[in-house]
Every structure is written in structure tokens, then in C-alpha cells.
Design a protein around this motif. Structure first.
Motif: not given
Lengths: 180, 537, 333
Positions: A23-26, A77-85, A92-96, A131-138
Motif C-alpha cells: 500500500v505504501l508503494g502507492t 475499511l473506512d479507516e483507510i478509504v476515508r484517508v485515501r478519498a 480505482s487507485q483509492a480503493t485498489s 467483496v471487501l473491494a465492493l464495500f470499499a467502493l461504497d
């Protein structure tokens, strides 16, 4: 014989480390160094949030059975996605980062998988990760909608009172409900 | 052993960031990471160069034909005018102590948001143009030529600095990025690259006395509106003086508080406090703005806008000035006001008419901070307070950058907080007081188009708020800054949902028991007081 | 790349005098170069300081690091938020002698499982830079032995303390080892910490290599070749007393390499970031007291022509509306 999820529990730390590195590689190199290095939750909130979320995801993935449920995984997932958003990523990058977990698992557990012939289980686990990826998308969409809403709110707040004072809008709240 | 097949979705995207020198990295403009440029008519009104319609996403920024000369001439003149600028250009050793102190870097990770690199954006030109040796060595010595891309880079990153000075605190030489950002913005003004959210308020402030361009009658009208609300809540009608001559005190606070949620409740708090004390105080419509967006523009603009305070104090014949809760307003008052427009020898050193305390800290500017004033009142037990009325709030206190690192106003607001509410918890130590994290909206970046980047920069603050929310159930973030009151609500909403934002004097207003008031059933927000949930009006 | 070039430059500064002395140019490296270096250093240093000191400080802009002096019952931080010269003096003493701002690098750590918040800190930069700077000072003081006659007591004390562990013969100075540790740490940060590497320029590597070169040649002279100290002192004293002559006894070429590197440092100093030594005393955010609300701070270029939009103009703009709203006006319509 041990199952794949058992290995996941046993090798949890290794999987987490591999995932975290991926992830840090991104991020840019100098950024990755910072976020990797310090584990003070207040001086380095990004690492703190990522780590908390990722640890929870891996732990729960090992115990959730074939169908991950949204109630468990959404806050993690929120902990991570909220930051990357809010970090200049495309959706796609944010949820990858979720898919990078697949890569981390394969990297770390491949010898066991090959040895014990756990390919069917691997497929199941990877479906769970999908499935987690779909949650992340939400969550990502919710975050972006929130940002849009915050922007609209800010504009509204700027003009709301002025409109009211100019008697340009009908202020129902000031007159009380109809039932009174 | 068989080699594992890589998951297919990972083959397609290549995330690896090429390791390039920062000078070779292009500046990306994306919606959400920049503020909209100044509108031509505003620039014309302010007499600023190169008014035009443009956007940072354009390829051609329509710089004036001799823009390089303009920038370098200004650069030279600024070096002559400011020792700070010259010294800060020369003595940085790039030790990296500041690197992870900037909230934008912590939350976003863009290396150019490291304070040292933000300053290098200017230093590279300084070396490239003023140092012969560096010119020869070029990039190796961190020198480069002034090109259009440099201007673009400056525009992005010097309008991604909130001048909060957190880096300056940790720098072994005190190098202050706020100072460097101010200089860079002055350079950008020369070629007409600036943002509307700063210039329009500055223009408005100049003409109408406040950022919003509220005309005097409308200001009075809104004040009456708030007095109506106070009457609904307390049963007392307050009739504040406006533009009245011969009062003892002139009160000036940011105009943001007169109509924007949640600032209005702080404004109501001031009105209630003055009523409670029977203070001989007047408000002014001519100087109805405490904040000074000139600080984010240029020294000239700052002086021009600030001048109104003393002008009005002189015209109204007051003895001293009381200032409301505001961040950069107090940086200007504490560090610039008297130098620019003083000495204010027609005023007297503030003396509290209630307690008789003489405030020596304000003996030069003759302008007192409301937190100092109120803390003194509480210490001398001159306020009739019922802190239980704030029991619905579990509060923490956010130090605003400017009062913290440009003044040192740390204890006074805390003392007030602890006396007007019964539940108060501090955020972690390295996120408060002089080490406080910015709200992300200082230095004119509290505009709506910048929300995304601001949220990113707000992560360190948001994270600390979330921590006290989860740990102590904190649901209210008190602050003493109007920009905070505008930017912290969305920040909390995103990072720590459930935490609201209030001014310190809103809580004071809730707690004060006015003489002859009716039994209050709601707080200033017209939410029911604790135990009054079922009370009918 | 920048590191490599810096390294090459320092290597050249060692090799050139070494070869040069072999070719009989010892007077050039032993006498002419030191004089040139000292003159450049003194003139350059003074000019830089004067140039800074001459530029005005229009505003009083200290970065306040603690509670202001306010009401008498509020605890004030006199050293972090000074209001007068005395306070600033203390702030600068702490800053210069203890690197207080770097020391500030504290952080709160949350223990993983448990309600307690512990405190830890990120102090490696502070520690190693402090080690480096103090060792450098100590070594400078020790070197006074070569330039003074008679040798002052302080130099003897410094030498005694520095060699208190009594290791080896000649007795090893701890500062020689510690300064290497300090310098190597500072260099390692620049090479291995990606964040710092990203901001590092050639002029950051060069002084580090230069200082490392000085230390290494010094160590070589003292512990390996064991140079003729009497002859070296004869040379240095002749330089100090302005009666330069080459000593009769031969001096090892490593001395000339050492001397040349020191001269390079002196010459480079005034034009580089090493001027932070003087700059810190002129940094407005540190050396100014937080007094501008108590007394007048004067801006020499304050422009009295810049005036606020006047009340009269304001009232002219809005008079009708003000009267209508019941606001007092100065001039009737």
C-alpha cells in the motif's frame, strides 16, 4: 491439516507487513518512508489509521466465513478509504489497496498453498476480498458525497442567513410547526 | 516450487512512483487542490497588476510579457526590506526537523508540502539568480532558472500553506515558513497570480468594513436578529450600542461571527456578557471586521485594513479597544498593529472597569483580548455562572495557530473553559498549545473549492479530535477563531462525526445568569438544556 | 550523485596537497593557503553578518513557544515566550547551547492495549547534532595548543577531560571518536532516510565529507603517523606571530592535507549554510521578544502614505442607509 485461514492467522503479521508495504508503494518514496517510520498516532495519523484498519481486516477475514458482512468490515475499511478519498487518487487507485491484500497473501502464503494444495480455499478467500473491494467502493462514494455535501453546506451557510434576513426565503422554523 | 500467478488486476496499474528530483516533478493542478484565482474586477479595485480571467488548469497563465524581470525586481526589494527573508534564504541546513510537522504533508504526503521543500521552491530561484557558484553547479546545488513552471509551482504550494508556523517552532533556527509564504505571495501578486477568496474579502473589508461586504444597515439588522434570539432564550432584550461616540470601550470581532453558523452563537455570547456586566461598550460598522485578509496579501494591504481599528477608536473617542475571538486578527494585533498604525497614544492602557485590573500586556496597542478580559472577570468572581447549562457539551479546546504561536494565549481560554463547563478534556499533548495542528483553513484557504485538500490537511487535527471523542465522549470542540468556526465543522464531520464546534464565549453566554432573566430552557442554539428536554415553551 | 561529487571534491583536497608537498610546494600549502583562508573567512564572515544585520526587521515576529506574560496569576513561560532582552537571552542560550527547538521533537505514544498514554520522543537528530557540535568545539579548543604560547589552563583542562578514559598511546581523545559518530549519523540520515535524501543538496554533503576528511586526517596524524608535533607547532606559531617560515624538521604530508582541508572549510564557510552559526543570532522569530503589544516596535520603512479607507468615505457611501437603520452619522444628509 491446517486450512488457509489458519495460516492467515499464524502468518498474520507477515501478511500485514507485506500488505502495508504494497500500500505504501502507492505513495511517493519520501512519503512512504515517513508513514512507515513513525508509529505515534498523533504525529503520524495516516499510519495509525491504516494499521488499525488493516489489522482488523486480516483478523476478521480469517474468521468471517465465506461471506464477509458489511457491518464488521465497513468501519475497518473506512479507516483507510476515508484517508485515501482525500489524497488526490482516482477512485480505482483509492480503493485498489484491497486488491493488494490478494497479492500480499499470495506472496506470503504461496509456499503453504502449493504444499497443502489449498487452491480452492484461496479462490474462496480471494472472492471474499473481492467483496471487501465492493464495500470499499461504497465507502469511497460516501466519502466523496460527503465532501460534496460539505462544500454545498459551506456555500449555503454563507448565504443562508443573508437570504433569511432579506426576507427572500420562507423560514418555516421561525413560525413553528403547523400543528401548533 | 511453483511461482504464484499475480492477481490480474494488479498487472494493469503501475503505482510505482518514479524517483525523480523534486525539480523535475511537474505540478499537478486538479479540482480540489487549488483555490480559484482572483477576479479581474477585484484586482482592478485593489489596483493590483495583471487583472485577467484565467484558471490554474490553463496551459498559458497569461503572465505579463516581462514577468521574469518583475518577479526578480520584487525579490530583490523584499530581500532589502526583510532581514527575516534574507536570513531564512541563507541559513537552512536542510536537517529535516520540520519535514513531518506540516499538517498538509502529514495528511497528504506530497513531498513539496514539507516546509523545507516549500521554502526550497523559493531558495532554488534565489540561488539560481543571486549566487554565481550555484548558477554554475545548477541542479546539484539546488539552483534553477525562473520559468513559467516555477510560477505555477509557487502558486500551488504557497497557496497550500496556512501560515500556521508549526514548522517554525521545531526549526533549530526558527525559520518561519509563514514569512516565506508571505514573500512568495507578494512575488506572485506582481504577475497577477492570486486567489479570489483572499482578495475579495480584502476588497470588501476595505470598502464596507467587513469581509462579506455587509452594508451598515444590514449589519445592524443582523445584530437585531441575534438580539431577538437572545430575547427568545433569556427573556431579556439587549440593545447594543453601534457607532456610538463617547463609550469607554470599542469592541471589534470578526464579521464571520455575525451571520455564519456557529459563529453567531459566540456573537450572542459577547452580547450577553456585555449586558451582564453593563459594560460601556460600542460596536462599529465601519470597523466591523477583526480579521485581516491583508495579512495573507501584502504588508500594505494589511496596514490599510488594520488602520480602521485605530481610526474608529479615535473617531468614537473610546479609551481602549476590546477584541473578539479570532486567530490571525490577533497575530496582526500582537505583532503588526502598533508598528503599522501606532503608536496609539490617544488611547489608554486597558483597565477592566469591573475588576480594576490593568492589563499591562496591552499597554502598547491598547487592545485587549476578550479571553484575557473574561478570565480576569472569572478569577475575580464577577460573573454569575451556571456551568451546568453546558452539561450537554463534553468539550475539548483547539488552540488556533496564531494566538498560540504568534502570541502565546494558551491558558486564558482554558481557564474560562474550565469555569463555564464541567466536562473538559484536553487532546493529546503534541496536538495542542504551541504544538497545535492547524484546521487547514488559515491564510485564506477556507474556501469551498479547496475543501478536499483542506480535509487532507485536517487529518492530524481530526485524528486528535476523534481520539478524545472515542476516549471521553467529547462532542464539542471549542476554539477562539472565526476561521476555525468555519472550517472545523466540516473537518469534524468528516474525520470525527458527532463532534460540533463552538466558540469559547458561546459557552460563556450559555453559563451567564443575567439579572432578571427568565428560566432558560434552551441553550443559545435553541437546543434544550439538560433536564429541559420535555419542557414546553 | 551530489554525494559522489562532494566526496570527490574532498578527496581532491586531500590528494592535491599530498602530492604538492612532495613536489616541494610545502610553503604554498603551509603558509600561503592558511593566510588566504583566514582572510577570506574573516572578511566573508563579517560581510555576511553585516549584510544581514543591516537589513531591517520591520516587524516583531517571534514564534511564541509557550504561555504569554499576561495576568499575574497565570503561569508564564519566560524562556519560550520572552518579553524582554533577559528572556530572549535565556531563550537563545537554551537554543544555542542545548538546541532546544530540536529537543522539542516530542511525541505522545499510545500504548497498544491499555488506557495509558506514554511519552516518547524523536530525539536522535537532537542528540547526534549536539554530540557533533560539542565535540567540534572541544577539538577547536584543544587545537589552541598549537596557536598560543604559553598554553592557557583551559586548554589543558579540555585535554584532560577529553582523554579521561586513558585509552591507548598517545592517549585517545573521546571527542575524536564521538565526532565521527556524530558526523556519520548526520551523513547516514542524508543517505538512508528517503525523506531527508529528497531534500539534500550537494552543499549538504560537501561540508559533511569535508569535516569527515578533517577528522580522518587528524586521526591519521595523531595516532598512525605520529607526526612531529614540535615541528608543527613551530609552523603554526610562525603563522600566528606573522613571521612565517618553514620549520627545519620535515613534516609529514598528512599535516598539509589536514591543513588544506581546514583551509577549505574556512574559505567555504562564509558562502554556505554553515553561516547558520551566525544566522541563528539574527533570526527574527527567535531573537525578538514578544513585546510588540506592550511597546512600540518601529518599522524603518513604514509608509505613512498607506492609509485606511476613511470613515468619511465610508459614510458618504452608505449615509442614507445608515440613517434609515437608525445608526448615528457624522454628517447629516
Amino acid at each position: 491439516m491446517l486450512k488457509l485461514v489458519d495460516y492467515l492467522v499464524l502468518e498474520q503479521q507477515a501478511v500485514l507487513d507485506a500488505w502495508f508495504d504494497l500500500v505504501l508503494g502507492t505513495y511517493a518514496e519520501s512519503t512512504a518512508v515517513l508513514w512507515k517510520k513513525r508509529d505515534d498516532p498523533f504525529a503520524n495519523p495516516v499510519r495509525h489509521r491504516f494499521e488499525a484498519g488493516m489489522r482488523g481486516i486480516v483478523t476478521n477475514l480469517a474468521t468471517c466465513g465465506p461471506v464477509p458482512d458489511a457491518a464488521t468490515f465497513t468501519p475497518l475499511l473506512d479507516e483507510i478509504v476515508r484517508v485515501r478519498a482525500v489524497q488526490d487518487f482516482t477512485p480505482s487507485q483509492a480503493t485498489s489497496f484491497v486488491f493488494l491484500l490478494k497479492k500480499a497473501i499470495r506472496e506470503v502464503l504461496w509456499p503453504k498453498i502449493a504444499e497443502d494444495n489449498l487452491f480452492v480455499e484461496l479462490l474462496a478467500l480471494e472472492s471474499s476480498i473481492d467483496v471487501l473491494a465492493l464495500f470499499a467502493l461504497d465507502i469511497y462514494c460516501q466519502c466523496r458525497e460527503k465532501i460534496a455535501a460539505l462544500r454545498i453546506d459551506q456555500i449555503k451557510k454563507q448565504y443562508d442567513r443573508l437570504l433569511k434576513r432579506a426576507n427572500l426565503v420562507c423560514d418555516l422554523s421561525a413560525e413553528g410547526g403547523e400543528d401548533q | 516450487m511453483a511461482k504464484y500467478p499475480p492477481p490480474e488486476e494488479l498487472i494493469k496499474i503501475n503505482y510505482s512512483t518514479p524517483v525523480k528530483s523534486w525539480m523535475d516533478t511537474k505540478t499537478p493542478f486538479k479540482p480540489g487542490n487549488f483555490s480559484y484565482p482572483g477576479k479581474p474586477d477585484i484586482l482592478k479595485y485593489l489596483g493590483m497588476p495583471n487583472p485577467r480571467v484565467w484558471s490554474p488548469t490553463d496551459d498559458d497563465w497569461q503572465l505579463p510579457p516581462d514577468w521574469q524581470r518583475l518577479v526578480m525586481e520584487k525579490f530583490r526589494s523584499l530581500l532589502k526590506k526583510y532581514r527575516s527573508f534574507k536570513v531564512f534564504m541563507d541559513i537552512c541546513v536542510r536537517c529535516g526537523a520540520c519535514a513531518d510537522k506540516c499538517h498538509f504533508f502529514i495528511g497528504g504526503g506530497d513531498p513539496k508540502n514539507m516546509p523545507v521543500l516549500r521554502a526550497e521552491l523559493l531558495r532554488s530561484i534565489y540561488r539560481g539568480e543571486f549566487s554565481a557558484a550555484a548558477k554554475v553547479l545548477g541542479k546539484l546545488a539546488g539552483a534553477r532558472k525562473l520559468e513559467e513552471d516555477v510560477i505555477k509551482e509557487w502558486f500551488l504550494y504557497f497557496y497550500q500553506c496556512t501560515e500556521c508556523r508549526r514548522c517554525s517552532l521545531f526549526c533549530p533556527y526558527g525559520i518561519d515558513t509563514a514569512e516565506i509564504t508571505m514573500m512568495a505571495r507578494e512575488l506572485l501578486h506582481e504577475v497577477g497570480c492570486n486567489i479570489n477568496w483572499i482578495l475579495e474579502p480584502a476588497a470588501n473589508c476595505n470598502r464596507t468594513g467587513n469581509h462579506l461586504g455587509i452594508q451598515p444597515h444590514a449589519y445592524k439588522d443582523m445584530m437585531d436578529f441575534l438580539c431577538d434570539d437572545i430575547e427568545d432564550i433569556t427573556g431579556k432584550r439587549i440593545r447594543p450600542n453601534v457607532n456610538k461616540k463617547g463609550c469607554e470601550i470599542l469592541f471589534i470581532t470578526p464579521s464571520g461571527d455575525i451571520f455564519a453558523d456557529p459563529g453567531i452563537y459566540t456573537y450572542m455570547g459577547y452580547l450577553i456578557l456585555f449586558e451582564h456586566l453593563g459594560l460601556d461598550v460600542t460596536w462599529s460598522t465601519y470597523a466591523s471586521e477583526g480579521g485581516n485578509f491583508g495579512l495573507f496579501t501584502s504588508d500594505k494591504m494589511m496596514k490599510k485594513i488594520n488602520g480602521k481599528m485605530y481610526n474608529e477608536a479615535k473617531r468614537l473617542g473610546v479609551k481602549w479597544i476590546l477584541g473578539g475571538e479570532c486567530g490571525h486578527m490577533w497575530r496582526v494585533i500582537n505583532q503588526y498593529m502598533s508598528t503599522m498604525n501606532g503608536p496609539a497614544d490617544f488611547l489608554e492602557t486597558p483597565v477592566s472597569p469591573i475588576t480594576g485590573t490593568k492589563f499591562d500586556a496591552a499597554s502598547g496597542t491598547k487592545m485587549l483580548h476578550i479571553a484575557e478580559f473574561t478570565a480576569d472577570l472569572i478569577k475575580n468572581k464577577k460573573l454569575n455562572l451556571d456551568p451546568s447549562r453546558n452539561d450537554n457539551f463534553i468539550s475539548t479546546f483547539h488552540d488556533s495557530c496564531n494566538p498560540a504561536r504568534g502570541m502565546g494565549l494558551l491558558e486564558e481560554p482554558r481557564y474560562i473553559m474550565k469555569n463555564v463547563c464541567r466536562q473538559f478534556y484536553e487532546m493529546p499533548e503534541n496536538t495542542i498549545r504551541e504544538q497545535t495542528f492547524c484546521c487547514g483553513g488559515g491564510a485564506g484557504l477556507n474556501n469551498e473549492e479547496f475543501t478536499e485538500t483542506r480535509l487532507r490537511g485536517g487529518l492530524p487535527r481530526g485524528n486528535a479530535v476523534k481520539y478524545v471523542r472515542d476516549r471521553h465522549g467529547v462532542n464539542n470542540l471549542a476554539c477562539i477563531c472565526a476561521i476555525d468556526r468555519a472550517t472545523l465543522p466540516p473537518l469534524c464531520d468528516y474525520w470525527a462525526p458527532g463532534v460540533g464546534v463552538s466558540g469559547v464565549h458561546e459557552l460563556v453566554g450559555n453559563a451567564i445568569i443575567l439579572d432578571g432573566e427568565k428560566k432558560r430552557t434552551t441553550d443559545l442554539r435553541q437546543n434544550p438544556l439538560p433536564g429541559m428536554e420535555d419542557e414546553e415553551e | 550523485m551530489a554525494a559522489f561529487y562532494s566526496f570527490l571534491a574532498v578527496l581532491a583536497l586531500i590528494v592535491i596537497p599530498w602530492l604538492g608537498v612532495g613536489m616541494g610546494m610545502s610553503a604554498l600549502f603551509g603558509i600561503a593557503l592558511p593566510y588566504i583562508a583566514i582572510i577570506i573567512f574573516m572578511v566573508g564572515f563579517t560581510m555576511r553578518i553585516v549584510d544581514w544585520a543591516k537589513s531591517p526587521v520591520p516587524f516583531c515576529i517571534p514564534t511564541t513557544g509557550g504561555q504569554q506574560k499576561s495576568l499575574p496569576w497565570i503561569k508564564w513561560s519566560p524562556w519560550d515566550n520572552p518579553v524582554d532582552k533577559k528572556g530572549v537571552f535565556m531563550r537563545m542560550v537554551l537554543e544555542v547551547l542545548c538546541f532546544r527547538s530540536l529537543f522539542r521533537n516530542t511525541s505522545v505514544k499510545l500504548q497498544q492495549d491499555g488506557p495509558k498514554v506514554g511519552y516518547s520522543s524523536e530525539k536522535s537528530l537532537w542528540l547526534f547534532s549536539l554530540i557533533f557540535h560539542y565535540c567540534f568545539l572541544l577539538i577547536l579548543v584543544r587545537h589552541l595548543r598549537f596557536f598560543l604560547m604559553p598554553i592557557p589552563g583551559a586548554v589543558g583542562i579540555a585535554e584532560f577531560l577529553d582523554s579521561i578514559l586513558q585509552i591507548g598511546l598517545p592517549v585517545m581523545y573521546q571527542s575524536d571518536a564521538l565526532i565521527m559518530v556524530g558526523l556519520l549519523f548526520l551523513l547516514a540520515r542524508r543517505v538512508f532516510d528517503g525523506k531527508v535524501r529528497y531534500i539534500t543538496l550537494m552543499q549538504d554533503y560537501f561540508p559533511l565529507f569535508l569535516l569527515l576528511g578533517i577528522v580522518l586526517t587528524g586521526v591519521w596524524m595523531r595516532y598512525v603517523v605520529k607526526v612531529d608535533v614540535i615541528a608543527v607547532k613551530e609552523l603554526t606559531m610562525s603563522i600566528v606571530t606573522l613571521r612565517p617560515h618553514m620549520p627545519t624538521a620535515p613534516i609529514d604530508p598528512s599535516v598539509y592535507a589536514h591543513l588544506t582541508l581546514v583551509c577549505a572549510l574556512f574559505i567555504y564557510f562564509p558562502f554556505s549554510k554553515l553561516m547558520h552559526m551566525g544566522g541563528i543570532f539574527l533570526s527574527p522569530t527567535r531573537v525578538l521578544p514578544n513585546m510588540s503589544r506592550r511597546a512600540q516596535w518601529v518599522n524603518p520603512w513604514n509608509d505613512p502614505a498607506v492609509k485606511a479607507h476613511s470613515y468619511e468615505a465610508y459614510e458618504d457611501d452608505f449615509r442614507e442607509k445608515m440613517i434609515e437603520a437608525g445608526l448615528p452619522v457624522d454628517k447629516k444628509a
